[in-house]
Design a protein around this motif. Structure first.
Motif, PDB file in Angstrom:
ATOM      1  N   CYS A 103       0.834  -1.209   0.000  1.00 44.57           N
ATOM      2  CA  CYS A 103       0.000   0.000   0.000  1.00 44.57           C
ATOM      3  C   CYS A 103       0.866   1.256   0.000  1.00 44.57           C
ATOM      4  O   CYS A 103       0.579   2.227  -0.720  1.00 44.57           O
ATOM      5  CB  CYS A 103      -0.927   0.003   1.209  1.00 44.57           C
ATOM      6  N   ALA A 104       1.923   1.254   0.801  1.00 42.81           N
ATOM      7  CA  ALA A 104       2.798   2.422   0.867  1.00 42.81           C
ATOM      8  C   ALA A 104       3.491   2.676  -0.466  1.00 42.81           C
ATOM      9  O   ALA A 104       3.599   3.824  -0.919  1.00 42.81           O
ATOM     10  CB  ALA A 104       3.833   2.240   1.977  1.00 42.81           C
ATOM     11  N   VAL A 105       3.955   1.615  -1.129  1.00 45.13           N
ATOM     12  CA  VAL A 105       4.640   1.777  -2.418  1.00 45.13           C
ATOM     13  C   VAL A 105       3.658   2.248  -3.490  1.00 45.13           C
ATOM     14  O   VAL A 105       3.988   3.123  -4.305  1.00 45.13           O
ATOM     15  CB  VAL A 105       5.323   0.458  -2.824  1.00 45.13           C
ATOM     16  N   LEU A 106       2.459   1.677  -3.517  1.00 43.93           N
ATOM     17  CA  LEU A 106       1.481   2.092  -4.519  1.00 43.93           C
ATOM     18  C   LEU A 106       1.115   3.564  -4.375  1.00 43.93           C
ATOM     19  O   LEU A 106       1.123   4.327  -5.354  1.00 43.93           O
ATOM     20  CB  LEU A 106       0.225   1.226  -4.406  1.00 43.93           C
ATOM     21  N   VAL A 107       0.804   3.981  -3.158  1.00 42.90           N
ATOM     22  CA  VAL A 107       0.382   5.367  -2.954  1.00 42.90           C
ATOM     23  C   VAL A 107       1.532   6.331  -3.204  1.00 42.90           C
ATOM     24  O   VAL A 107       1.380   7.348  -3.895  1.00 42.90           O
ATOM     25  CB  VAL A 107      -0.185   5.550  -1.533  1.00 42.90           C
ATOM     26  N   SER A 108       2.705   6.034  -2.646  1.00 37.43           N
ATOM     27  CA  SER A 108       3.842   6.951  -2.800  1.00 37.43           C
ATOM     28  C   SER A 108       4.310   7.039  -4.246  1.00 37.43           C
ATOM     29  O   SER A 108       4.656   8.126  -4.727  1.00 37.43           O
ATOM     30  CB  SER A 108       4.999   6.508  -1.901  1.00 37.43           C
ATOM     31  N   SER A 109       4.306   5.913  -4.976  1.00 34.21           N
ATOM     32  CA  SER A 109       4.751   5.954  -6.368  1.00 34.21           C
ATOM     33  C   SER A 109       3.761   6.706  -7.250  1.00 34.21           C
ATOM     34  O   SER A 109       4.159   7.476  -8.129  1.00 34.21           O
ATOM     35  CB  SER A 109       4.949   4.527  -6.892  1.00 34.21           C
ATOM     36  N   LEU A 110       2.463   6.497  -7.012  1.00 35.89           N
ATOM     37  CA  LEU A 110       1.460   7.195  -7.817  1.00 35.89           C
ATOM     38  C   LEU A 110       1.462   8.694  -7.530  1.00 35.89           C
ATOM     39  O   LEU A 110       1.492   9.519  -8.456  1.00 35.89           O
ATOM     40  CB  LEU A 110       0.076   6.611  -7.556  1.00 35.89           C
ATOM     41  N   ALA A 146       9.805   8.922   8.769  1.00 28.85           N
ATOM     42  CA  ALA A 146       8.713   7.975   9.006  1.00 28.85           C
ATOM     43  C   ALA A 146       8.526   7.714  10.499  1.00 28.85           C
ATOM     44  O   ALA A 146       7.387   7.602  10.985  1.00 28.85           O
ATOM     45  CB  ALA A 146       8.990   6.666   8.272  1.00 28.85           C
ATOM     46  N   LEU A 147       9.626   7.636  11.236  1.00 25.81           N
ATOM     47  CA  LEU A 147       9.545   7.421  12.683  1.00 25.81           C
ATOM     48  C   LEU A 147       8.862   8.594  13.372  1.00 25.81           C
ATOM     49  O   LEU A 147       7.992   8.405  14.241  1.00 25.81           O
ATOM     50  CB  LEU A 147      10.950   7.215  13.246  1.00 25.81           C
ATOM     51  N   ALA A 148       9.225   9.806  12.983  1.00 26.12           N
ATOM     52  CA  ALA A 148       8.612  10.994  13.589  1.00 26.12           C
ATOM     53  C   ALA A 148       7.116  11.068  13.275  1.00 26.12           C
ATOM     54  O   ALA A 148       6.300  11.374  14.154  1.00 26.12           O
ATOM     55  CB  ALA A 148       9.334  12.243  13.101  1.00 26.12           C
ATOM     56  N   LEU A 149       6.751  10.781  12.025  1.00 25.25           N
ATOM     57  CA  LEU A 149       5.342  10.837  11.650  1.00 25.25           C
ATOM     58  C   LEU A 149       4.522   9.751  12.341  1.00 25.25           C
ATOM     59  O   LEU A 149       3.410  10.005  12.816  1.00 25.25           O
ATOM     60  CB  LEU A 149       5.210  10.702  10.128  1.00 25.25           C
ATOM     61  N   LEU A 160       0.659   4.037   9.784  1.00 23.28           N
ATOM     62  CA  LEU A 160       1.926   3.459   9.344  1.00 23.28           C
ATOM     63  C   LEU A 160       2.108   3.626   7.835  1.00 23.28           C
ATOM     64  O   LEU A 160       3.191   3.984   7.357  1.00 23.28           O
ATOM     65  CB  LEU A 160       1.982   1.981   9.727  1.00 23.28           C
ATOM     66  N   VAL A 161       1.045   3.385   7.072  1.00 21.74           N
ATOM     67  CA  VAL A 161       1.113   3.560   5.619  1.00 21.74           C
ATOM     68  C   VAL A 161       1.364   5.026   5.265  1.00 21.74           C
ATOM     69  O   VAL A 161       2.181   5.340   4.383  1.00 21.74           O
ATOM     70  CB  VAL A 161      -0.185   3.057   4.956  1.00 21.74           C
ATOM     71  N   ILE A 162       0.679   5.945   5.969  1.00 21.79           N
ATOM     72  CA  ILE A 162       0.859   7.373   5.697  1.00 21.79           C
ATOM     73  C   ILE A 162       2.292   7.805   5.997  1.00 21.79           C
ATOM     74  O   ILE A 162       2.911   8.555   5.225  1.00 21.79           O
ATOM     75  CB  ILE A 162      -0.140   8.200   6.519  1.00 21.79           C
ATOM     76  N   ALA A 163       2.845   7.332   7.102  1.00 25.04           N
ATOM     77  CA  ALA A 163       4.210   7.714   7.477  1.00 25.04           C
ATOM     78  C   ALA A 163       5.225   7.245   6.444  1.00 25.04           C
ATOM     79  O   ALA A 163       6.111   8.008   6.020  1.00 25.04           O
ATOM     80  CB  ALA A 163       4.540   7.146   8.858  1.00 25.04           C
ATOM     81  N   ILE A 164       5.114   5.995   6.006  1.00 23.14           N
ATOM     82  CA  ILE A 164       6.054   5.466   5.008  1.00 23.14           C
ATOM     83  C   ILE A 164       5.842   6.145   3.659  1.00 23.14           C
ATOM     84  O   ILE A 164       6.798   6.429   2.933  1.00 23.14           O
ATOM     85  CB  ILE A 164       5.897   3.939   4.892  1.00 23.14           C
TER      86      ILE A 164
END
Length: 297
Positions: A103-110, A146-149, A160-164
């Motif tokens: 999920c993190a890769v899909l959202v961040s890449s798009l 990511a740790l701070a978020l 967790l997905v939003i932070a990554i």
């Protein structure tokens, strides 16, 4: 004219060289490590989709008479301090770990690629402002961001997905912007503009198809990074809160039993290492395939 060409070919002092044609080859999947990596990805993906078919034990079942049993034929990865089967914990825990990474890769890449394409194609003042913001964000290490978020938002799957995702977006945006800049001024793009082709058609039919290959390679390698980041945050207690722990939380729970039950933390760590290694090998193979210098003889 024919007579001149005939005399030219028959002249003794002239050597006519035949140019070797340029041949593009399809990828060669003869690398044994690539095939092993694909099998590892298929197996771990099956563990997250159909875990009940992989193991017969339920990860939440506690057996008081089977506490801290070493790996055996009955329990392949041994049992933990509650008498739970570690193999079933690793199999069922793969669902949360892989789902967060995908999920993190899909959202961040798009999102990142979309922002990079827009500012790279438009250019001008918007491009300058956007790149300054990206450079400021990239001065902070992605794992630290990511740790701070995650610490600010609290432990949950969505957080967790939003932070990554936020920590990975600048990298995708920067790569896609550079690819758009390298393509949009090529001769065939300028020729399309000169004959009056609309900008959106040029972008969709010419620029976009010639810019997606670096994104695929980066997203493949980014999946391994996302899994590592997710496991690290779960190890610190900032991951997914559920009855069945993911790989990072299993590592955290097993670190206090390294002398009495080394297998509790070892096998989840091996699952993370195998998945990340397999993804990186596949990403390197895709990079070689999309590289024109390695596809031309």
């Amino acid at each position: 004219m024919r007579q001149v060409i005939s005399e030219y070919k028959n002249h003794k002092d002239v050597t006519i060289l035949k140019k070797k044609p340029m041949i593009l080859h399809s990828p060669k999947f003869s690398n044994i490590f690539l095939w092993l990596s694909i099998l590892v990805i298929i197996f771990l993906g099956s563990c997250s989709i159909i875990p009940g078919w992989i193991t017969s034990y339920t990860p939440t079942t506690m057996q008081a008479d089977q506490i801290l049993q070493a790996p055996s034929f009955k329990h392949l990865f041994g049992t933990d301090y509650f008498g739970r089967d570690v193999f079933s914990l690793v199999v069922y825990g793969s669902r949360a770990s892989l789902l967060v990474g995908i999920c993190a890769v899909l959202v961040s890449s798009l999102v990142g690629s979309a922002l990079g394409m827009i500012v790279g194609y438009i250019g001008g003042f918007m491009d300058v402002i956007f790149m300054r913001i990206v450079e400021i964000i990239q001065t902070i290490p992605s794992i630290l961001l990511a740790l701070a978020l995650a610490a600010a938002m609290g432990p949950s799957f969505i957080n967790l997905v939003i932070a990554i995702t936020i920590s990975a977006i600048p990298g995708y945006a920067r790569v896609m912007r550079g690819q758009i800049l390298s393509v949009k001024n090529r001769p065939f793009i300028l020729a399309s503009r000169s004959i009056g082709t609309p900008s959106y058609i040029i972008f969709l039919k010419h620029i976009l198809p010639n810019s997606y290959s670096p994104l695929i390679v980066m997203a493949t390698n980014g999946l391994g990074t996302a899994i590592l980041t997710s496991a690290g945050l779960s190890f610190l207690g900032l991951g997914v809160i559920r009855d069945i722990p993911d790989w990072g939380l299993l590592l955290s729970q097993g670190r206090n039993y390294l002398t009495a039950g080394w297998w509790i933390a070892t096998f989840p760590g091996l699952a993370i290492a195998l998945f990340v290694l397999a993804v990186n090998i596949i990403g390197d193979s895709l990079r070689d395939y999309f590289d024109p210098k390695k596809r031309i003889e």
